[in-house]
Design a protein around this motif. Structure first.
Motif, mmCIF file in Angstrom:
data_model
loop_
_atom_site.group_PDB
_atom_site.id
_atom_site.type_symbol
_atom_site.label_atom_id
_atom_site.label_comp_id
_atom_site.label_asym_id
_atom_site.label_seq_id
_atom_site.Cartn_x
_atom_site.Cartn_y
_atom_site.Cartn_z
ATOM 1 N N GLY A 1 0.794 -1.221 0.000
ATOM 2 C CA GLY A 1 0.000 0.000 0.000
ATOM 3 C C GLY A 1 0.827 1.271 0.000
ATOM 4 N N ASN A 2 2.139 1.162 0.254
ATOM 5 C CA ASN A 2 3.021 2.336 0.175
ATOM 6 C C ASN A 2 3.128 2.847 -1.257
ATOM 7 O OD1 ASN A 2 3.527 1.959 2.882
ATOM 8 N ND2 ASN A 2 5.559 1.107 2.590
ATOM 9 N N LEU A 3 2.761 2.005 -2.220
ATOM 10 C CA LEU A 3 2.918 2.359 -3.637
ATOM 11 C C LEU A 3 1.668 3.080 -4.122
ATOM 12 C CD1 LEU A 3 4.579 -0.969 -4.823
ATOM 13 C CD2 LEU A 3 5.670 1.141 -4.031
ATOM 14 N N VAL A 4 1.473 4.286 -3.631
ATOM 15 C CA VAL A 4 0.235 5.031 -3.888
ATOM 16 C C VAL A 4 0.114 5.555 -5.316
ATOM 17 C CG1 VAL A 4 -0.073 5.664 -1.468
ATOM 18 C CG2 VAL A 4 1.239 7.170 -2.987
ATOM 19 N N ASN A 5 1.183 5.530 -6.084
ATOM 20 C CA ASN A 5 1.130 6.012 -7.468
ATOM 21 C C ASN A 5 0.757 4.928 -8.473
ATOM 22 O OD1 ASN A 5 1.913 8.761 -7.020
ATOM 23 N ND2 ASN A 5 3.949 7.994 -6.543
ATOM 24 N N VAL A 6 0.622 3.693 -8.019
ATOM 25 C CA VAL A 6 0.341 2.585 -8.932
ATOM 26 C C VAL A 6 -1.043 2.759 -9.560
ATOM 27 C CG1 VAL A 6 -0.070 0.094 -9.076
ATOM 28 C CG2 VAL A 6 1.887 0.973 -7.813
ATOM 29 N N ARG A 7 -1.068 2.681 -10.905
ATOM 30 C CA ARG A 7 -2.324 2.739 -11.670
ATOM 31 C C ARG A 7 -2.748 1.355 -12.143
ATOM 32 N NH1 ARG A 7 -1.390 4.562 -16.301
ATOM 33 N NH2 ARG A 7 0.846 4.808 -16.163
ATOM 34 N N GLU A 8 -1.762 0.513 -12.450
ATOM 35 C CA GLU A 8 -2.034 -0.838 -12.948
ATOM 36 C C GLU A 8 -1.211 -1.825 -12.137
ATOM 37 O OE1 GLU A 8 -1.342 -1.161 -17.155
ATOM 38 O OE2 GLU A 8 -2.340 0.737 -17.553
ATOM 39 N N PHE A 9 -1.910 -2.851 -11.624
ATOM 40 C CA PHE A 9 -1.256 -3.851 -10.781
ATOM 41 C C PHE A 9 -1.800 -5.224 -11.146
ATOM 42 C CE2 PHE A 9 -0.843 -5.612 -6.220
ATOM 43 C CZ PHE A 9 0.442 -6.057 -6.456
ATOM 44 N N SER A 10 -0.931 -6.086 -11.690
ATOM 45 C CA SER A 10 -1.363 -7.416 -12.089
ATOM 46 C C SER A 10 -0.401 -8.480 -11.573
ATOM 47 C CB SER A 10 -1.473 -7.534 -13.602
ATOM 48 O OG SER A 10 -1.895 -8.839 -13.970
ATOM 49 N N LEU A 11 -0.979 -9.440 -10.869
ATOM 50 C CA LEU A 11 -0.269 -10.639 -10.432
ATOM 51 C C LEU A 11 -0.997 -11.873 -10.965
ATOM 52 C CD1 LEU A 11 0.520 -9.724 -6.707
ATOM 53 C CD2 LEU A 11 2.098 -9.727 -8.646
ATOM 54 N N ARG A 12 -1.766 -11.697 -11.997
ATOM 55 C CA ARG A 12 -2.585 -12.761 -12.589
ATOM 56 C C ARG A 12 -1.754 -14.022 -12.848
ATOM 57 N NH1 ARG A 12 -3.107 -10.361 -17.094
ATOM 58 N NH2 ARG A 12 -1.646 -11.642 -18.246
ATOM 59 N N THR A 13 -2.347 -15.171 -12.584
ATOM 60 C CA THR A 13 -1.777 -16.481 -12.909
ATOM 61 C C THR A 13 -0.384 -16.687 -12.312
ATOM 62 O OG1 THR A 13 -3.039 -16.364 -14.982
ATOM 63 C CG2 THR A 13 -1.497 -18.170 -14.766
ATOM 64 N N ASN A 14 -0.373 -16.741 -10.990
ATOM 65 C CA ASN A 14 0.804 -17.097 -10.211
ATOM 66 C C ASN A 14 0.348 -18.095 -9.153
ATOM 67 O OD1 ASN A 14 3.436 -15.536 -10.797
ATOM 68 N ND2 ASN A 14 1.896 -13.932 -10.968
ATOM 69 N N GLY A 15 1.102 -18.243 -8.123
ATOM 70 C CA GLY A 15 0.720 -19.104 -6.999
ATOM 71 C C GLY A 15 0.667 -18.311 -5.712
ATOM 72 N N ILE A 16 0.241 -17.058 -5.802
ATOM 73 C CA ILE A 16 0.197 -16.180 -4.630
ATOM 74 C C ILE A 16 -0.846 -16.716 -3.650
ATOM 75 C CG2 ILE A 16 -0.133 -13.798 -3.824
ATOM 76 C CD1 ILE A 16 2.228 -14.032 -5.703
ATOM 77 N N THR A 17 -0.499 -16.725 -2.359
ATOM 78 C CA THR A 17 -1.388 -17.256 -1.330
ATOM 79 C C THR A 17 -1.646 -16.193 -0.267
ATOM 80 O OG1 THR A 17 0.534 -18.113 -0.145
ATOM 81 C CG2 THR A 17 -0.582 -19.632 -1.656
ATOM 82 N N GLY A 18 -2.391 -16.574 0.742
ATOM 83 C CA GLY A 18 -2.682 -15.678 1.851
ATOM 84 C C GLY A 18 -3.830 -14.748 1.519
ATOM 85 N N ALA A 19 -4.026 -13.789 2.381
ATOM 86 C CA ALA A 19 -5.103 -12.818 2.214
ATOM 87 C C ALA A 19 -4.617 -11.639 1.372
ATOM 88 C CB ALA A 19 -5.572 -12.320 3.575
ATOM 89 N N ILE A 20 -5.557 -10.997 0.714
ATOM 90 C CA ILE A 20 -5.250 -9.755 -0.003
ATOM 91 C C ILE A 20 -5.046 -8.681 1.056
ATOM 92 C CG2 ILE A 20 -6.129 -8.026 -1.608
ATOM 93 C CD1 ILE A 20 -7.716 -10.342 -2.944
ATOM 94 N N PRO A 21 -3.913 -8.005 1.065
ATOM 95 C CA PRO A 21 -3.622 -7.052 2.145
ATOM 96 C C PRO A 21 -4.594 -5.872 2.176
ATOM 97 C CG PRO A 21 -1.713 -7.282 0.666
ATOM 98 C CD PRO A 21 -2.822 -8.085 0.095
ATOM 99 N N ASP A 22 -4.976 -5.475 3.383
ATOM 100 C CA ASP A 22 -5.831 -4.300 3.572
ATOM 101 C C ASP A 22 -5.198 -3.055 2.972
ATOM 102 O OD1 ASP A 22 -7.703 -5.785 4.953
ATOM 103 O OD2 ASP A 22 -6.929 -5.224 6.928
ATOM 104 N N SER A 23 -3.863 -2.986 3.013
ATOM 105 C CA SER A 23 -3.161 -1.783 2.560
ATOM 106 C C SER A 23 -3.342 -1.522 1.066
ATOM 107 C CB SER A 23 -1.670 -1.873 2.885
ATOM 108 O OG SER A 23 -1.050 -2.864 2.092
ATOM 109 N N LEU A 24 -3.847 -2.511 0.316
ATOM 110 C CA LEU A 24 -4.087 -2.312 -1.115
ATOM 111 C C LEU A 24 -5.020 -1.130 -1.348
ATOM 112 C CD1 LEU A 24 -2.794 -4.027 -3.328
ATOM 113 C CD2 LEU A 24 -4.960 -5.202 -3.597
ATOM 114 N N SER A 25 -5.882 -0.857 -0.373
ATOM 115 C CA SER A 25 -6.821 0.260 -0.522
ATOM 116 C C SER A 25 -6.118 1.613 -0.453
ATOM 117 C CB SER A 25 -7.917 0.183 0.534
ATOM 118 O OG SER A 25 -7.361 0.352 1.819
ATOM 119 N N ASN A 26 -4.838 1.646 -0.084
ATOM 120 C CA ASN A 26 -4.069 2.898 -0.090
ATOM 121 C C ASN A 26 -3.648 3.297 -1.498
ATOM 122 O OD1 ASN A 26 -4.234 2.882 2.688
ATOM 123 N ND2 ASN A 26 -2.193 2.033 2.973
ATOM 124 N N MET A 27 -3.783 2.382 -2.446
ATOM 125 C CA MET A 27 -3.400 2.666 -3.840
ATOM 126 C C MET A 27 -4.521 3.478 -4.496
ATOM 127 S SD MET A 27 -1.781 -0.924 -5.096
ATOM 128 C CE MET A 27 -0.095 -1.346 -4.780
#
Length: 137
Positions: free
Chosen positions: A86-112
């Motif tokens: 979430g520190n990356l507040v300038n991000v306009r496009e963020f894709s991690l599609r088709t990986n093996g990412i696990t865990g919860a989606i971080p709350d801090s994503l809403s800072n983007m």
């Protein structure tokens, strides 16, 4: 892109501190992302999709505060998304599609607050979208 580069991303690339765009998608790069990737603090575009990169997303990536585009889709990345993403507040496009990412989606994503495109599909997340995600609307 699309040069048939193979092997790991050399850590020496992170010594080019004036680099603004790292576009290495559609190659045969493999191995883990260099921990020193976060040293590229002038980077605006990080495009690594469609390679064979593996391992976790290094926490150091969150030091790249000028980033506007992150695309690491279609790799073999695992582990959690760093909470400090979430520190990356300038991000306009963020894709991690088709990986093996696990865990919860971080709350801090809403800072983007500049986020226009988010693609987290085809991973192994647990839980739902963070409640504060509607703050982006």
């Amino acid at each position: 892109h699309d040069n048939n580069f193979n092997g790991p991303i050399p850590f020496e690339i992170t010594l080019v501190d004036t680099l603004e765009r790292l576009v290495l998608h559609d190659n045969n790069l493999e191995g883990v992302l260099p921990l020193s990737l976060g040293d590229l603090t002038n980077l605006v575009v990080l495009s690594l999709q469609n390679n064979n990169l593996e391992g976790a997303i290094p926490e150091s990536i969150t030091a790249m505060t000028l980033l506007e585009v992150i695309d690491m889709s279609e790799n073999d990345l695992t582990g959690n998304i760093p909470e400090s993403i979430g520190n990356l507040v300038n991000v306009r496009e963020f894709s991690l599609r088709t990986n093996g990412i696990t865990g919860a989606i971080p709350d801090s994503l809403s800072n983007m607050v500049n986020l226009q495109m988010l693609d987290l599909s085809n991973n192994q997340f647990v839980g739902g979208l963070p409640e504060n995600f509607t703050d982006l609307i």
